[in-house]
Motif scaffolding. Structure first.
Motif, short mmCIF file in Angstrom:
data_model
loop_
_atom_site.label_atom_id
_atom_site.label_comp_id
_atom_site.label_asym_id
_atom_site.label_seq_id
_atom_site.Cartn_x
_atom_site.Cartn_y
_atom_site.Cartn_z
N GLY A 75 0.82 -1.20 0.00
CA GLY A 75 0.00 0.00 0.00
C GLY A 75 0.85 1.25 0.00
O GLY A 75 2.10 1.19 0.00
N SER A 76 0.19 2.40 0.02
CA SER A 76 0.92 3.67 -0.03
C SER A 76 1.51 4.05 1.32
O SER A 76 2.51 4.78 1.38
CB SER A 76 0.00 4.79 -0.52
OG SER A 76 -1.12 4.93 0.36
N SER A 77 0.92 3.58 2.42
CA SER A 77 1.45 3.92 3.74
C SER A 77 0.94 2.92 4.78
O SER A 77 -0.11 2.29 4.59
CB SER A 77 1.03 5.34 4.16
OG SER A 77 -0.37 5.41 4.35
N TYR A 78 1.69 2.80 5.85
CA TYR A 78 1.32 1.97 6.99
C TYR A 78 1.72 2.70 8.26
O TYR A 78 2.85 3.21 8.36
CB TYR A 78 2.01 0.59 6.93
CG TYR A 78 1.55 -0.25 5.75
CD1 TYR A 78 0.36 -0.97 5.80
CD2 TYR A 78 2.30 -0.29 4.58
CE1 TYR A 78 -0.06 -1.72 4.72
CE2 TYR A 78 1.89 -1.04 3.49
CZ TYR A 78 0.70 -1.75 3.58
OH TYR A 78 0.26 -2.50 2.49
N MET A 133 3.98 -9.79 4.24
CA MET A 133 4.78 -8.89 3.41
C MET A 133 5.87 -8.25 4.24
O MET A 133 5.67 -7.89 5.40
CB MET A 133 3.89 -7.79 2.82
CG MET A 133 4.65 -6.79 1.93
SD MET A 133 3.64 -5.34 1.50
CE MET A 133 3.58 -4.48 3.09
N SER A 134 7.04 -8.09 3.62
CA SER A 134 8.16 -7.41 4.26
C SER A 134 8.77 -6.45 3.25
O SER A 134 9.04 -6.84 2.11
CB SER A 134 9.22 -8.41 4.73
OG SER A 134 10.34 -7.74 5.28
N VAL A 135 8.99 -5.18 3.68
CA VAL A 135 9.54 -4.15 2.80
C VAL A 135 10.71 -3.46 3.50
O VAL A 135 10.62 -3.11 4.67
CB VAL A 135 8.47 -3.10 2.43
CG1 VAL A 135 9.09 -1.94 1.66
CG2 VAL A 135 7.35 -3.73 1.61
N ASP A 189 12.06 -0.65 8.19
CA ASP A 189 11.48 -1.89 7.66
C ASP A 189 9.99 -1.91 7.97
O ASP A 189 9.56 -1.49 9.05
CB ASP A 189 12.14 -3.12 8.28
CG ASP A 189 13.59 -3.27 7.85
OD1 ASP A 189 13.91 -2.88 6.71
OD2 ASP A 189 14.40 -3.77 8.66
N VAL A 190 9.21 -2.42 7.04
CA VAL A 190 7.77 -2.54 7.21
C VAL A 190 7.39 -4.00 7.03
O VAL A 190 7.76 -4.63 6.04
CB VAL A 190 7.01 -1.68 6.17
CG1 VAL A 190 5.50 -1.84 6.35
CG2 VAL A 190 7.42 -0.22 6.27
N ALA A 246 -5.37 -8.26 10.71
CA ALA A 246 -4.07 -7.90 10.14
C ALA A 246 -3.26 -7.12 11.17
O ALA A 246 -3.82 -6.44 12.03
CB ALA A 246 -4.24 -7.07 8.87
N ASN A 247 -1.94 -7.22 11.06
CA ASN A 247 -1.04 -6.48 11.92
C ASN A 247 0.08 -5.88 11.09
O ASN A 247 0.74 -6.60 10.33
CB ASN A 247 -0.44 -7.38 13.00
CG ASN A 247 0.56 -6.64 13.87
OD1 ASN A 247 1.76 -6.62 13.59
ND2 ASN A 247 0.08 -6.02 14.94
N SER A 248 0.27 -4.56 11.19
CA SER A 248 1.34 -3.85 10.48
C SER A 248 2.36 -3.36 11.50
O SER A 248 1.98 -2.75 12.51
CB SER A 248 0.79 -2.66 9.70
OG SER A 248 -0.22 -3.07 8.80
N ASP A 249 3.64 -3.60 11.24
CA ASP A 249 4.71 -3.20 12.16
C ASP A 249 5.73 -2.37 11.37
O ASP A 249 6.30 -2.85 10.38
CB ASP A 249 5.37 -4.43 12.76
CG ASP A 249 6.31 -4.09 13.90
OD1 ASP A 249 6.48 -2.88 14.19
OD2 ASP A 249 6.89 -5.02 14.49
N VAL A 250 5.93 -1.12 11.79
CA VAL A 250 6.84 -0.20 11.11
C VAL A 250 7.90 0.27 12.09
O VAL A 250 7.55 0.75 13.19
CB VAL A 250 6.08 1.01 10.52
CG1 VAL A 250 7.05 1.94 9.81
CG2 VAL A 250 4.97 0.55 9.59
#
Length: 376
Positions: A272-275, A316-318, A326-327, A353-357
């Motif tokens: 996505g564009s942001s997390y 997903m890992s970015v 890292d996201v 879902a869980n997002s970690d930044v």
């Protein structure tokens, strides 16, 4: 016999002759009745006066969703909608004509949506296929597995993009095919871009057989950050997936696995564009590209003739270019659907879902929904 008698006799003869002529049968005008066209499956009809077969179809989808009620989600934000009421109507037009160069097909999908009172109308797809050529707005030839869940209330990370394409598909027989496609790169931009210059080059190799299907795919993407002083960099992505039928469970059951990797082309892993308030980008201002991967899969089980169970998820890992950030994000979504009569489906769906930044912490998402859908 006087003149008056002659005139009366002539009038009587003319009347008798006219009556006899009116009684004669008249050939009816030819009528070109609508004919069933069974060459391309059920519900196709010949367009009168042509050899083109047409199928008209549609769908009405209604759903009710409890938006993110996880910690710090929509339920803690007074400006956010805690629930969504959604209605959408689709119209499909599918025409097919057999030509000496192969099948000539056009397909159009348009739909209108109302969500919490806000309305929009969109083009789902519009394309022409002639022989092995495809022109128009259609699912990207990079895309493969895009989920099993009935609704998918929580977004999962994989490539799922409808693009403007110019493509050629070669069929080799025995279910094997290959496609080379030029696709609109502006629909694959993550971050701030300059103007679109070069289309994406997408290729795949696919097999469809009795056991299921598999695909490997790749893409080249022109990265042109708006703030960069040069023309940017060459982004790329690769992927592969397999869907295996499970007739030992029940007809229609299957399991899917997929992996995708991208360098400077994060849209191809479904980023996505942001997390958590942190924006993602394909490349930093100095040209350093971002890299990442996504792993996904799902299973569908036709539990009974009318009940379907689905579960799918992704990870997903970015690694953002020119940054130590890292996201990571993982998501899972499951559904139960019921088809009491042909064309009508009702189902419930729930996802997490869980997002970690790095530097911004993690964010939970929990959503649930109910859908009624009629396809004809």
């Amino acid at each position: 016999m006087n003149f008056k008698s002659l005139m009366l006799g002539a009038a009587a003869a003319a009347a008798a002759t006219g009556a006899q002529a009116a009684d004669l049968p008249v050939a009816p005008e030819p009528v070109d009745y609508v004919r069933v066209c069974d060459a391309y499956g059920a519900r196709f009809y010949y367009i009168p006066g042509t050899e083109t077969c047409l199928r008209v179809g549609g769908r009405v989808r209604v759903q009710y969703t409890a938006n993110n009620f996880g910690d710090n989600g929509d339920w803690d934000d007074r400006s956010a909608n805690d629930t969504s009421f959604f209605a959408r109507g689709y119209l499909y037009l599918d025409s097919r004509t057999n030509t000496e160069f192969g099948l000539l097909r056009t397909f159009t999908e348009i739909y209108g949506t109302n969500t919490n009172g806000g309305e929009s109308f969109s083009l789902g797809s519009a394309y022409i296929q002639w022989g092995g050529l495809t022109f128009g707005h259609v699912t990207s030839f990079f895309d493969y597995f895009t989920g099993q869940a009935f609704m998918g209330v929580v977004g999962r990370n994989w490539s799922d993009n409808t693009s403007n394409v110019l493509a050629y598909t070669a069929a080799f027989g025995n279910g094997f095919s290959a496609t080379l496609s030029l696709e609109d790169g502006s629909l694959r931009e993550v971050g701030s871009y300059a103007g679109h210059k070069i289309p994406d080059l997408v290729a795949n190799l696919r097999v469809d057989q009795g056991w299921g299907s598999a695909q490997v795919m790749g893409a080249l993407h022109n990265v042109r950050p708006a703030s960069a002083s040069d023309e940017g960099a060459l982004g790329w992505a690769i992927g592969g997936g397999v869907i295996i039928d499970l007739p030992m469970l029940a007809s229609g059951s299957n399991v899917a696995f997929q992996a995708q990797y991208a360098d400077g082309a994060l849209a191809y892993i479904g980023a996505g564009s942001s997390y958590n308030g942190v924006s993602l980008y394909d490349a930093a201002a100095n040209g350093d590209t971002s890299t990442g991967y996504s792993l996904s899969g799902g299973i569908y089980h036709q539990a009974t003739a009318t009940v379907g169970l689905a579960l799918d998820g992704s990870y997903m890992s970015v690694d953002l270019g020119n940054s130590s950030v890292d996201v990571t994000r993982w998501a899972i979504d499951g559904s139960v659907s019921w088809t009491p009569v042909s064309g009508l489906a009702l189902g419930v769906d729930m996802g997490y879902a869980n997002s970690d930044v790095d530097g911004a912490g993690d964010q939970d998402e929990i959503l649930a929904g109910f859908r009624v859908q009629r396809t004809f």
